[in-house]
Design a protein around this motif. Sequence first.
Motif, short mmCIF file in Angstrom:
data_model
loop_
_atom_site.label_atom_id
_atom_site.label_comp_id
_atom_site.label_asym_id
_atom_site.label_seq_id
_atom_site.Cartn_x
_atom_site.Cartn_y
_atom_site.Cartn_z
N GLU A 152 -4.33 3.59 -10.25
CA GLU A 152 -4.77 3.66 -8.86
C GLU A 152 -3.74 4.35 -7.97
O GLU A 152 -4.00 4.57 -6.79
CB GLU A 152 -5.03 2.25 -8.32
CG GLU A 152 -6.22 1.56 -8.98
CD GLU A 152 -6.43 0.14 -8.49
OE1 GLU A 152 -5.60 -0.32 -7.66
OE2 GLU A 152 -7.38 -0.51 -8.92
N PHE A 153 -2.57 4.68 -8.53
CA PHE A 153 -1.56 5.35 -7.72
C PHE A 153 -1.97 6.80 -7.48
O PHE A 153 -2.32 7.54 -8.40
CB PHE A 153 -0.19 5.33 -8.40
CG PHE A 153 0.88 6.01 -7.58
CD1 PHE A 153 1.59 5.32 -6.63
CD2 PHE A 153 1.16 7.36 -7.78
CE1 PHE A 153 2.57 5.95 -5.87
CE2 PHE A 153 2.12 8.00 -7.02
CZ PHE A 153 2.83 7.29 -6.07
N LYS A 154 -1.92 7.19 -6.22
CA LYS A 154 -2.25 8.56 -5.86
C LYS A 154 -1.71 8.84 -4.46
O LYS A 154 -1.92 8.06 -3.54
CB LYS A 154 -3.78 8.76 -5.88
CG LYS A 154 -4.21 10.19 -5.58
CD LYS A 154 -5.72 10.32 -5.63
CE LYS A 154 -6.16 11.75 -5.33
NZ LYS A 154 -7.65 11.89 -5.36
N TRP A 155 -1.02 9.96 -4.31
CA TRP A 155 -0.56 10.35 -2.98
C TRP A 155 -1.76 10.76 -2.15
O TRP A 155 -2.51 11.65 -2.54
CB TRP A 155 0.44 11.50 -3.07
CG TRP A 155 1.75 11.14 -3.70
CD1 TRP A 155 2.21 11.54 -4.91
CD2 TRP A 155 2.75 10.28 -3.15
NE1 TRP A 155 3.44 10.99 -5.16
CE2 TRP A 155 3.80 10.22 -4.09
CE3 TRP A 155 2.86 9.56 -1.96
CZ2 TRP A 155 4.94 9.46 -3.88
CZ3 TRP A 155 4.01 8.80 -1.75
CH2 TRP A 155 5.03 8.76 -2.69
N ARG A 156 -1.95 10.08 -1.01
CA ARG A 156 -3.11 10.35 -0.16
C ARG A 156 -2.65 10.61 1.27
O ARG A 156 -2.04 9.74 1.91
CB ARG A 156 -4.09 9.17 -0.20
CG ARG A 156 -4.93 9.13 -1.46
CD ARG A 156 -5.48 7.76 -1.71
NE ARG A 156 -4.47 6.90 -2.34
CZ ARG A 156 -4.70 5.67 -2.75
NH1 ARG A 156 -5.91 5.15 -2.63
NH2 ARG A 156 -3.74 4.95 -3.31
N ALA A 207 1.87 -1.98 -10.51
CA ALA A 207 0.46 -2.35 -10.63
C ALA A 207 -0.45 -1.15 -10.43
O ALA A 207 -1.43 -0.96 -11.18
CB ALA A 207 0.12 -3.44 -9.62
N ALA A 208 -0.14 -0.32 -9.44
CA ALA A 208 -0.96 0.85 -9.15
C ALA A 208 -0.89 1.88 -10.29
O ALA A 208 -1.90 2.48 -10.67
CB ALA A 208 -0.54 1.49 -7.84
N ARG A 257 0.82 -1.21 0.00
CA ARG A 257 0.00 0.00 0.00
C ARG A 257 0.85 1.26 0.00
O ARG A 257 0.41 2.30 -0.49
CB ARG A 257 -0.95 -0.02 1.19
CG ARG A 257 -2.08 -1.01 0.98
CD ARG A 257 -3.09 -1.03 2.10
NE ARG A 257 -4.24 -1.83 1.71
CZ ARG A 257 -5.23 -2.13 2.52
NH1 ARG A 257 -5.22 -1.70 3.77
NH2 ARG A 257 -6.24 -2.86 2.10
N ALA A 258 2.05 1.15 0.52
CA ALA A 258 2.97 2.27 0.39
C ALA A 258 3.29 2.51 -1.09
O ALA A 258 3.44 3.65 -1.53
CB ALA A 258 4.25 2.00 1.17
N GLY A 259 3.34 1.42 -1.85
CA GLY A 259 3.58 1.53 -3.29
C GLY A 259 2.43 2.15 -4.04
O GLY A 259 2.58 2.56 -5.20
#
Length: 364
Positions: A273-277, A267-268, A101-103
Amino acid sequence: MAWLIISGLFVGALLGFVMQRTRFCLAGGFRDMYVQKNNKMFYALLIAITVQSIGLLILTSTGIVEIPKASYPVVGTVIGSFIFGIGIILSGGCATGTWYRAGEGLIGSWLALVAYGFTSAATKFGILLPLMNGLNKPTNVNTSMAQTTGIPTWIWVLILTIITALLVVRTLRKPKPKFAMPKLKQKFTGIRHVLFEKKYHPFIAAIAVGLVALIAWPVSETTGRMYGLGITTPSANIVQFLVTGDFKLLDWGVFLVLGIFVGSYIAAKGSREFKWRLPDKKTIRNSVIGGVLMGFGASVAGGCSIGNGLVETATMSWKGWIALASMILGAWTMSYFIFVRPMKKAQKSQTSSTHSVSNGTQTT
């Protein structure tokens, strides 16, 4: 030898990719067993364990892989795994889940990961080492289920396979909900759709995870590391390396966990699906506390939800199954305080308000 050690990066990337795309999350699975009475992810874990155990039985019988004889600390395994279970609910993910999830760009997982790594290092090598030794040294016993019972490993594997098959068949035969989820518009085609968009059943994901876990054994043993997947010690070794600069700490396991991050990121990004949150203050607090508990608990127990819950269980080790039960109890305990108790309070408050309105209407 260097390229063999780096092979851990590829195995880790494969694991991270699979877990991110299939949302294979043991922390969520343990929570759902209690909160939602949904055992699907737990059964998926049993599938992954079964796949790996059958493969290990073949690999050990043919001499390709050797599982080292070991003992385990009963008290440390129970206490450490229980604490680890509490930590994964607080942090929102287990050790492997935190890495992948860090990725994805979750800042909360980054914080949990840092706390997890530093606490693991402090427990295994630093100020918390005496505490860990105090819990573990007096209670070490043989961990092999076959040796302690006299029942051959293949029988234990057969029993696990039968139980898992029965649970899977029963689950798949359950009638599906009458309402259908709306289908999302397909964005990609071909191989990109299969890799980055297609949704997979948890049981299919479990088979993939089990196969990756199995592959890790022979690949890791080519470097002299006699084990399969492992997350806690490699995470602690990364911290030790950053502090000491000792390149001997960069073993196959370190590249494995780094690979999980890389695979998840790929993959993200591929699935968009990759996004800094950035989480809220409460989530930040829980992530850090959860990471600390995970690091200490996994170190004392000698493994996390992967090292104990997936790998040790597949070797038919008492340590693995006792740890798995203890971490589930820990996860349920914290789930009560975070999810169940607030829900009950809200329902009670709503019921009281309804009664008050009803009584007021009647009086009028």
